[in-house]
Design a protein around this motif. Sequence first.
Motif, PDB file in Angstrom:
ATOM      1  N   ILE A   1       0.840  -1.186   0.000  1.00 50.69           N
ATOM      2  CA  ILE A   1       0.000   0.000   0.000  1.00 50.69           C
ATOM      3  C   ILE A   1       0.883   1.247   0.000  1.00 50.69           C
ATOM      4  N   LEU A   2       1.939   1.189   0.772  1.00 57.06           N
ATOM      5  CA  LEU A   2       2.837   2.329   0.917  1.00 57.06           C
ATOM      6  C   LEU A   2       4.248   1.807   1.099  1.00 57.06           C
ATOM      7  N   LYS A   3       5.166   2.400   0.390  1.00 57.76           N
ATOM      8  CA  LYS A   3       6.562   2.009   0.509  1.00 57.76           C
ATOM      9  C   LYS A   3       7.395   3.283   0.444  1.00 57.76           C
ATOM     10  N   MET A   4       8.183   3.518   1.459  1.00 58.22           N
ATOM     11  CA  MET A   4       9.035   4.700   1.455  1.00 58.22           C
ATOM     12  C   MET A   4      10.335   4.423   2.187  1.00 58.22           C
ATOM     13  N   GLU A   5      11.349   5.170   1.824  1.00 56.39           N
ATOM     14  CA  GLU A   5      12.629   5.051   2.506  1.00 56.39           C
ATOM     15  C   GLU A   5      13.345   6.387   2.399  1.00 56.39           C
ATOM     16  N   GLY A   6      14.265   6.594   3.295  1.00 60.61           N
ATOM     17  CA  GLY A   6      14.997   7.847   3.293  1.00 60.61           C
ATOM     18  C   GLY A   6      16.252   7.752   4.129  1.00 60.61           C
TER      19      GLY A   6
ATOM     20  N   GLY B   1      11.833  14.364  12.285  1.00 61.35           N
ATOM     21  CA  GLY B   1      11.897  14.535  10.841  1.00 61.35           C
ATOM     22  C   GLY B   1      11.257  13.372  10.105  1.00 61.35           C
ATOM     23  N   ILE B   2      11.548  12.168  10.553  1.00 61.04           N
ATOM     24  CA  ILE B   2      10.953  10.976   9.929  1.00 61.04           C
ATOM     25  C   ILE B   2       9.440  10.996  10.118  1.00 61.04           C
ATOM     26  N   ARG B   3       8.989  11.369  11.296  1.00 57.47           N
ATOM     27  CA  ARG B   3       7.542  11.442  11.562  1.00 57.47           C
ATOM     28  C   ARG B   3       6.866  12.431  10.611  1.00 57.47           C
ATOM     29  N   ARG B   4       7.472  13.601  10.408  1.00 60.86           N
ATOM     30  CA  ARG B   4       6.906  14.592   9.488  1.00 60.86           C
ATOM     31  C   ARG B   4       6.798  14.038   8.070  1.00 60.86           C
ATOM     32  N   GLU B   5       7.826  13.344   7.615  1.00 63.03           N
ATOM     33  CA  GLU B   5       7.816  12.768   6.270  1.00 63.03           C
ATOM     34  C   GLU B   5       6.716  11.724   6.126  1.00 63.03           C
ATOM     35  N   ILE B   6       6.593  10.842   7.108  1.00 60.45           N
ATOM     36  CA  ILE B   6       5.571   9.793   7.052  1.00 60.45           C
ATOM     37  C   ILE B   6       4.178  10.409   7.036  1.00 60.45           C
ATOM     38  N   ILE B   7       3.915  11.363   7.897  1.00 56.69           N
ATOM     39  CA  ILE B   7       2.603  12.015   7.952  1.00 56.69           C
ATOM     40  C   ILE B   7       2.295  12.707   6.631  1.00 56.69           C
TER      41      ILE B   7
ATOM     42  N   VAL C   1       3.423  12.001   3.573  1.00 59.45           N
ATOM     43  CA  VAL C   1       3.164  11.021   2.511  1.00 59.45           C
ATOM     44  C   VAL C   1       1.792  10.386   2.698  1.00 59.45           C
ATOM     45  N   ILE C   2       1.423  10.059   3.923  1.00 59.57           N
ATOM     46  CA  ILE C   2       0.108   9.451   4.184  1.00 59.57           C
ATOM     47  C   ILE C   2      -1.003  10.436   3.815  1.00 59.57           C
ATOM     48  N   ARG C   3      -0.847  11.701   4.146  1.00 64.17           N
ATOM     49  CA  ARG C   3      -1.868  12.703   3.797  1.00 64.17           C
ATOM     50  C   ARG C   3      -2.028  12.822   2.285  1.00 64.17           C
TER      51      ARG C   3
ATOM     52  N   ASP D   1     -11.315  10.675   3.641  1.00 61.17           N
ATOM     53  CA  ASP D   1     -10.548   9.821   4.550  1.00 61.17           C
ATOM     54  C   ASP D   1      -9.986  10.623   5.725  1.00 61.17           C
ATOM     55  N   LEU D   2      -9.572  11.860   5.467  1.00 62.11           N
ATOM     56  CA  LEU D   2      -8.988  12.687   6.511  1.00 62.11           C
ATOM     57  C   LEU D   2      -9.995  13.086   7.584  1.00 62.11           C
ATOM     58  N   GLU D   3     -11.285  13.159   7.215  1.00 63.90           N
ATOM     59  CA  GLU D   3     -12.326  13.511   8.181  1.00 63.90           C
ATOM     60  C   GLU D   3     -12.532  12.430   9.228  1.00 63.90           C
ATOM     61  N   GLU D   4     -12.251  11.187   8.868  1.00 62.45           N
ATOM     62  CA  GLU D   4     -12.500  10.069   9.784  1.00 62.45           C
ATOM     63  C   GLU D   4     -11.520   9.991  10.863  1.00 62.45           C
TER      64      GLU D   4
END
Length: 56
Positions: free
Chosen positions: A18-23, A36-42, A44-46, A53-56
């Motif tokens: 569903i989602l694949k990321m690396e950095g 920093g990693i948390r900001r990137e993950i959030i 990308v998910i948004r 979906d964001l309302e839920e």
Amino acid sequence: MKYSYKLTVTDETKDEDILKMEGFGSTRSKETCLKGIRREIISVIRECLTPKDLEE
């Protein structure tokens, strides 16, 4: 401190990623690295979610 990370979210029923990321990067502290990693993950998910979906 140098760091790298990989994150993979897999739908196991469909055997599909569903989602694949690396950095990677470098920071002065573990706390700054994780923030920093948390900001990137959030971010990308948004991007992957619809406004409904964001309302839920």
